[in-house]
Scaffold this active site. Sequence first.
Site, PDB file in Angstrom:
ATOM      1  N   HIS A  99      -3.125   3.205  -1.485  1.00  0.00           N
ATOM      2  CA  HIS A  99      -3.754   2.388  -0.484  1.00  0.00           C
ATOM      3  C   HIS A  99      -3.858   2.776   1.044  1.00  0.00           C
ATOM      4  O   HIS A  99      -2.494   4.164   1.268  1.00  0.00           O
ATOM      5  CB  HIS A  99      -2.862   0.614   0.070  1.00  0.00           C
ATOM      6  CG  HIS A  99      -1.374   1.000   0.042  1.00  0.00           C
ATOM      7  ND1 HIS A  99      -0.352   1.343  -1.579  1.00  0.00           N
ATOM      8  CD2 HIS A  99      -1.160   0.911   0.414  1.00  0.00           C
ATOM      9  CE1 HIS A  99       0.885   1.750  -0.375  1.00  0.00           C
ATOM     10  NE2 HIS A  99       0.706   0.994   0.616  1.00  0.00           N
ATOM     11  N   HIS A 101      -3.487   2.785   4.976  1.00  0.00           N
ATOM     12  CA  HIS A 101      -3.010   1.648   6.376  1.00  0.00           C
ATOM     13  C   HIS A 101      -4.351   1.812   6.983  1.00  0.00           C
ATOM     14  O   HIS A 101      -5.041   3.223   7.665  1.00  0.00           O
ATOM     15  CB  HIS A 101      -2.107   1.958   6.756  1.00  0.00           C
ATOM     16  CG  HIS A 101      -0.656   1.321   5.719  1.00  0.00           C
ATOM     17  ND1 HIS A 101      -0.274   0.736   5.918  1.00  0.00           N
ATOM     18  CD2 HIS A 101       0.068   2.298   4.957  1.00  0.00           C
ATOM     19  CE1 HIS A 101       0.971   0.605   5.031  1.00  0.00           C
ATOM     20  NE2 HIS A 101       0.981   1.709   4.465  1.00  0.00           N
TER      21      HIS A 101
END
Length: 136
Positions: A99, A101
């Site tokens: 992922h 950020h």
Amino acid sequence: MSDCIFCKIAAGEIPANKLYESENFIVFLDISPANKGHALIVPKIHVQSLTELPEYVAQEFGELQLKVSKAIMQATKAEGFNLLLNDGKAAGQEVMHAHMHIMPRFSTDDFHFKWTHKKYSDGEMQEYFERIKRNL
Ligand code: AMP
């Protein structure tokens, strides 16, 4: 993956503040933000590392970083932002589903991201240069 929290969010099995969703990605607010408005761009396919992300989603991943960064900047009136991808335990990854950020930043915030600058010994920079270039 059945015990992965981001897979569960992608499948709609647990709630999240979804900002955006496509066939291959989901974007939602980080539940424990560095600053308010901190979001995560998450591929729906379960890969632990960015290096495992299939090429067919790479272009959308890049485009989403631009799109979501712009939206966060406008919405939060931040003075800047950081893109951060923790890849692997050694890099601080806690949720083992890749992922990105996107963190809005303010000159007054308490976020610290500092490292000590290392030095190459004689010839070592050239060695790293050649080794990395060979792998590209
Ligand atoms: P990392 O250290 O890069 O693996 O970051 C994982 C991030 O996921 C942290 O910033 C957490 O606050 C965030 N997070 C964990 N669980 C949830 C959740 N259920 N909803 C939204 N964000 C989450």
